[in-house]
Write a protein that holds these residues in place. Structure first.
Motif, PDB file in Angstrom:
ATOM      1  N   ALA A 142      -0.158  13.113   3.174  1.00  0.00           N
ATOM      2  CA  ALA A 142      -0.864  14.364   3.454  1.00  0.00           C
ATOM      3  C   ALA A 142      -1.832  14.277   4.595  1.00  0.00           C
ATOM      4  CB  ALA A 142      -1.692  15.030   2.446  1.00  0.00           C
ATOM      5  N   PRO A 143      -1.873  15.217   5.806  1.00  0.00           N
ATOM      6  CA  PRO A 143      -2.800  15.456   6.795  1.00  0.00           C
ATOM      7  C   PRO A 143      -4.465  15.128   6.373  1.00  0.00           C
ATOM      8  CG  PRO A 143      -1.238  17.186   7.053  1.00  0.00           C
ATOM      9  CD  PRO A 143      -1.177  16.476   5.738  1.00  0.00           C
ATOM     10  N   ASP A 144      -4.803  15.690   5.057  1.00  0.00           N
ATOM     11  CA  ASP A 144      -5.922  15.575   4.665  1.00  0.00           C
ATOM     12  C   ASP A 144      -6.329  14.331   3.837  1.00  0.00           C
ATOM     13  OD1 ASP A 144      -4.464  16.538   2.603  1.00  0.00           O
ATOM     14  OD2 ASP A 144      -5.877  17.992   1.826  1.00  0.00           O
ATOM     15  N   ALA A 145      -5.291  13.325   3.597  1.00  0.00           N
ATOM     16  CA  ALA A 145      -5.659  12.435   2.911  1.00  0.00           C
ATOM     17  C   ALA A 145      -6.617  11.414   3.678  1.00  0.00           C
ATOM     18  CB  ALA A 145      -4.175  11.474   2.813  1.00  0.00           C
ATOM     19  N   PRO A 146      -7.066  10.545   3.016  1.00  0.00           N
ATOM     20  CA  PRO A 146      -8.084   9.480   3.467  1.00  0.00           C
ATOM     21  C   PRO A 146      -7.451   8.777   4.706  1.00  0.00           C
ATOM     22  CG  PRO A 146      -8.366   9.590   1.005  1.00  0.00           C
ATOM     23  CD  PRO A 146      -7.026  10.283   1.391  1.00  0.00           C
ATOM     24  N   GLU A 147      -8.205   8.124   5.554  1.00  0.00           N
ATOM     25  CA  GLU A 147      -7.533   7.567   6.665  1.00  0.00           C
ATOM     26  C   GLU A 147      -6.831   6.149   6.246  1.00  0.00           C
ATOM     27  OE1 GLU A 147      -8.969   5.576  10.735  1.00  0.00           O
ATOM     28  OE2 GLU A 147     -10.458   6.318   9.486  1.00  0.00           O
ATOM     29  N   VAL A 148      -7.465   5.538   5.338  1.00  0.00           N
ATOM     30  CA  VAL A 148      -6.692   4.321   4.540  1.00  0.00           C
ATOM     31  C   VAL A 148      -5.376   4.442   4.117  1.00  0.00           C
ATOM     32  CG1 VAL A 148      -7.861   4.358   2.344  1.00  0.00           C
ATOM     33  CG2 VAL A 148      -7.053   2.274   3.256  1.00  0.00           C
ATOM     34  N   VAL A 149      -5.143   5.968   3.644  1.00  0.00           N
ATOM     35  CA  VAL A 149      -3.917   6.202   3.088  1.00  0.00           C
ATOM     36  C   VAL A 149      -2.946   6.410   4.092  1.00  0.00           C
ATOM     37  CG1 VAL A 149      -2.648   7.812   1.321  1.00  0.00           C
ATOM     38  CG2 VAL A 149      -4.804   6.904   0.816  1.00  0.00           C
ATOM     39  N   ARG A 150      -3.382   7.437   5.096  1.00  0.00           N
ATOM     40  CA  ARG A 150      -2.514   7.524   6.284  1.00  0.00           C
ATOM     41  C   ARG A 150      -2.143   6.580   6.732  1.00  0.00           C
ATOM     42  NH1 ARG A 150      -6.804  11.540   7.134  1.00  0.00           N
ATOM     43  NH2 ARG A 150      -7.175  10.263   9.292  1.00  0.00           N
ATOM     44  N   ASN A 151      -2.850   5.453   6.950  1.00  0.00           N
ATOM     45  CA  ASN A 151      -2.653   4.171   7.801  1.00  0.00           C
ATOM     46  C   ASN A 151      -1.730   3.184   6.902  1.00  0.00           C
ATOM     47  OD1 ASN A 151      -3.753   5.285  10.007  1.00  0.00           O
ATOM     48  ND2 ASN A 151      -5.876   4.230   9.270  1.00  0.00           N
ATOM     49  N   SER A 152      -1.476   3.555   5.850  1.00  0.00           N
ATOM     50  CA  SER A 152      -1.011   2.574   4.791  1.00  0.00           C
ATOM     51  C   SER A 152       0.920   2.823   4.873  1.00  0.00           C
ATOM     52  CB  SER A 152      -1.350   2.548   3.387  1.00  0.00           C
ATOM     53  OG  SER A 152      -2.725   2.510   3.550  1.00  0.00           O
ATOM     54  N   GLY A 153       1.342   3.715   5.587  1.00  0.00           N
ATOM     55  CA  GLY A 153       2.599   3.991   5.527  1.00  0.00           C
ATOM     56  C   GLY A 153       3.326   4.893   4.736  1.00  0.00           C
ATOM     57  N   PRO A 154       4.371   5.329   5.014  1.00  0.00           N
ATOM     58  CA  PRO A 154       5.232   6.532   4.318  1.00  0.00           C
ATOM     59  C   PRO A 154       5.852   5.925   3.172  1.00  0.00           C
ATOM     60  CG  PRO A 154       6.547   5.557   6.115  1.00  0.00           C
ATOM     61  CD  PRO A 154       5.256   4.654   6.309  1.00  0.00           C
ATOM     62  N   LEU A 155       6.173   4.636   2.868  1.00  0.00           N
ATOM     63  CA  LEU A 155       6.956   4.234   1.812  1.00  0.00           C
ATOM     64  C   LEU A 155       6.267   3.939   0.481  1.00  0.00           C
ATOM     65  CD1 LEU A 155       9.361   2.012   3.935  1.00  0.00           C
ATOM     66  CD2 LEU A 155       9.984   4.121   2.823  1.00  0.00           C
ATOM     67  N   VAL A 156       6.660   4.201  -0.673  1.00  0.00           N
ATOM     68  CA  VAL A 156       5.765   4.021  -2.028  1.00  0.00           C
ATOM     69  C   VAL A 156       6.741   2.986  -2.716  1.00  0.00           C
ATOM     70  CG1 VAL A 156       4.558   4.960  -3.638  1.00  0.00           C
ATOM     71  CG2 VAL A 156       4.538   6.095  -1.652  1.00  0.00           C
ATOM     72  N   VAL A 157       6.115   2.165  -3.208  1.00  0.00           N
ATOM     73  CA  VAL A 157       7.062   1.116  -4.089  1.00  0.00           C
ATOM     74  C   VAL A 157       6.224   1.179  -5.458  1.00  0.00           C
ATOM     75  CG1 VAL A 157       7.196  -1.414  -4.786  1.00  0.00           C
ATOM     76  CG2 VAL A 157       7.119  -0.839  -2.276  1.00  0.00           C
ATOM     77  N   ARG A 158       7.106   1.929  -6.318  1.00  0.00           N
ATOM     78  CA  ARG A 158       6.675   2.005  -7.818  1.00  0.00           C
ATOM     79  C   ARG A 158       7.325   0.973  -8.493  1.00  0.00           C
ATOM     80  NH1 ARG A 158       3.398   6.461  -7.438  1.00  0.00           N
ATOM     81  NH2 ARG A 158       4.281   8.231  -6.130  1.00  0.00           N
ATOM     82  N   ALA A 159       6.039   0.173  -9.229  1.00  0.00           N
ATOM     83  CA  ALA A 159       6.319  -0.985  -9.916  1.00  0.00           C
ATOM     84  C   ALA A 159       5.400  -0.857 -11.191  1.00  0.00           C
ATOM     85  CB  ALA A 159       6.056  -2.208  -9.056  1.00  0.00           C
ATOM     86  N   GLN A 160       5.939  -0.760 -12.303  1.00  0.00           N
ATOM     87  CA  GLN A 160       5.428  -0.863 -13.552  1.00  0.00           C
ATOM     88  C   GLN A 160       4.197   0.248 -13.518  1.00  0.00           C
ATOM     89  OE1 GLN A 160       5.367  -5.335 -13.684  1.00  0.00           O
ATOM     90  NE2 GLN A 160       5.903  -5.093 -15.883  1.00  0.00           N
ATOM     91  N   GLY A 161       4.417   1.447 -13.194  1.00  0.00           N
ATOM     92  CA  GLY A 161       3.392   2.554 -13.355  1.00  0.00           C
ATOM     93  C   GLY A 161       2.410   2.734 -12.227  1.00  0.00           C
TER      94      GLY A 161
END
Length: 571
Positions: A142-161
């Motif tokens: 999201a545009p208002d997400a913290p900078e560290v989140v915005r710089n971490s990439g668009p792919l989310v790996v879901r692993a054991q919760g």
């Protein structure tokens, strides 16, 4: 890609190899990467040995993986190809085929190479995380997400919760691509074929057979090929085919023991089903995502790790040069990097059906293809760990041999080869095969009380070898055994000239019409329900060959409840 976070799903040789290749190539280009490897995997009950070709050793060294001489337990002289009584040897290439293996006294070859790659990748900065990955999602921050989140990439790996963000994700699991659409929509990994692998242990500390790998083409109707690879103190066996089962592998192993392809006195220590790649995958990339290793491409005639390591180096270059766009990855990684490997995988998979059709000409097809020269591309190689033949040349030779065999079969009468030495029947020798020790002992006492010689078996794998070398008057065979059901075992005995005329009496606590019918169709002389009536058994045996005297009093054979045995009977 500078500063990108990359996740690799799978901590085996492909995953560790990709991590090492990414970091090595990134450092050479001045690109910093944060690479994390999700290495959780199911325990492997049959850890295989590894064959290191000269190309494999070079690729491992390029990834910073030292290959010491003490890895080599022995060096293969070559690969022997067998089919329908014919056999030919394909010699090892210059530099040799190293067998790496320490099982069962130490780690298997697969574990040795994996640990070395993990060490090399960790030394370059990769982090290994023991978590099982459930799925990969694509969510733009999201545009208002913290900078560290915005710089971490668009792919989310879901692993054991848990969920971590990355710029790129690579799938490096085994054949089959277990995540499927959970990796990315439309993902089509390499097709696969069923396989069964096993380890055979021997009583002696060293194997007595020559250090040869063996490929037996179509030993059974349901088995396309059987690999036999000698390790340090064992033999690794792998059977593959569209409908292959553990029973098929066991029957093929009994035939191999009978024909002297494995040392006598072995025992089956471990067995499991698996899958092998059977051609190239059709959809291997998405924005920021790609597939490497056996999940991307392969075929069952590969021996060694060259193709897997090649996909790792090609994927690293594709990500660093092509960026994260799907079209750029498709061009740089798939079309430019994997084109020859994918062509080889398709040809290798297609050649298997033609080798089966070629029958006794199959070994000749390997030699004919080898004489044409290697004609390898930059990243392609030969089959069976050899420089030649290549999969394409083997496909052409196998197709021609298959067509010739089909035509010649129309012009000749099928004559099954009979072994040159046929052992003499021992009229007072009986074999008892039953995994229940009480029933086995009681049956042995019953027959020995008549003056007969009895050899009992709890492990049915030793039976074929014994029957071929020392034929008995009859075999008393239980239906429920440890590895192969007695009906399949009876069929196997009746399929070979040495054992075809051996009398077989099938016993079972499952006294059902369909079981009785299957026993007779398998070639059994009679079907006896448990508990076996001693007088009925002796009357049956007295009707053939040397008569047995009447037993008085009869020895009681303990009853095996039918319902208890039916729960174990899977046929």
């Amino acid at each position: 890609m500078a500063g990108s976070r990359v996740a690799i799903i799978g901590g085996g040789i492909a995953g560790a190899g990709l991590a090492s290749s990414l970091l090595f190539n990134g450092r050479a280009r001045g690109v910093s990467l944060d690479v994390r490897v999700y290495s959780h995997s199911e325990p492997n009950t049959v850890p295989p040995p590894v064959v290191l070709t000269p190309e494999c050793r070079s690729r491992l060294a390029a990834l910073g993986c030292r290959v010491p001489m003490d890895w080599r337990v022995h060096e293969l002289r070559g690969v022997e190809v067998l089919s329908h009584g014919r056999r030919d040897l394909l010699p090892a290439p210059p530099g040799g085929l190293w067998v790496v293996d320490g099982w069962p006294n130490g780690p298997s070859g697969l574990e040795v190479v994996r640990e070395a790659l993990v060490t090399a990748a960790t030394a370059q900065g990769a982090r290994f995380i023991s978590r099982h990955v459930d799925r990969v999602e694509r969510h733009a921050p999201a545009p208002d997400a913290p900078e560290v989140v915005r710089n971490s990439g668009p792919l989310v790996v879901r692993a054991q919760g848990s969920g971590d963000r990355f710029h790129a994700v690579a799938l490096a699991t085994g054949a089959g691509g277990l995540l499927g659409d959970a990796f990315f929509p439309g993902f089509e990994p390499a097709p696969t074929v069923a396989a069964v692998q096993a380890r055979l242990r021997h009583g002696s500390s060293r194997l007595t057979l020559a250090p040869l790998a063996r490929l037996w083409i179509a030993p059974l109707p349901t088995v396309d090929g059987l690999f036999l690879l000698p390790g340090a103190h064992s033999v690794y066996a792998l059977a593959f085919g569209p409908a292959v089962t553990p029973a098929d592998l066991c029957q093929a192993l009994m035939m191999a023991a009978r024909d002297g392809l494995v040392d006598e006195g072995f025992e089956l220590s471990a067995l499991e089903t698996t899958r092998l790649p059977f051609g190239p995958g059709r959809s291997l990339v998405a924005p920021g995502q790609l597939v490497v290793g056996p999940a991307a491409l392969g075929h069952p005639l590969q021996l060694g790790l060259s193709e897997t390591l090649a996909t790792c180096s090609r994927a690293a270059v594709g990500l660093l040069d092509g960026g994260l766009e799907a079209s750029a990855l498709e061009r740089r990684y798939v079309r430019e990097g994997l084109s020859e490997l994918m062509e080889d995988a398709a040809a290798g998979a297609r050649s298997i059906a033609w080798l089966r059709r070629a029958g006794r000409r199959a070994p000749e097809a390997f030699l004919a293809a080898r004489r044409k020269g290697s004609m390898c591309g930059v990243y392609s190689g030969g089959v069976l760990g050899l420089a030649a033949p290549t999969p394409l040349s083997l496909l052409a030779a196998a197709r021609w041999a298959g067509l010739r065999e089909v035509v010649s079969s129309w012009l000749r009468t099928a004559v099954e080869p009979v072994p040159t030495t046929v052992p003499t029947l021992e009229p007072d020798l009986y074999y008892v095969v039953d995994d229940d020790p009480d029933a086995r002992e009681a049956m042995t006492q019953l027959l020995e009380s008549t003056g007969a010689t009895v050899v009992s078996f709890s492990d049915e794998l030793a039976l074929f070898c014994a029957v071929a070398r020392r034929p008995p008057t009859a075999i008393l065979l239980d239906v429920v055994l440890h590895w192969v059901d007695g009906l399949r075992l009876c069929e196997g005995l009746k399929q070979h000239p040495l054992t075809r005329n051996t009398r077989v009496v099938v016993m079972s606590g499952l006294n059902r019409p369909h079981v009785r019918q299957r026993a007779l169709e398998a070639g059994a002389e009679a079907f006896l329900p448990k508990p076996v009536e001693p007088e009925r058994l002796l009357q049956l045996l007295m009707g053939h060959g040397a008569p047995l005297p009447t037993v008085s009093p009869p020895v009681h054979v303990p009853e095996i409840p039918a319902d208890a045995e039916s729960g174990r009977y899977a046929s």
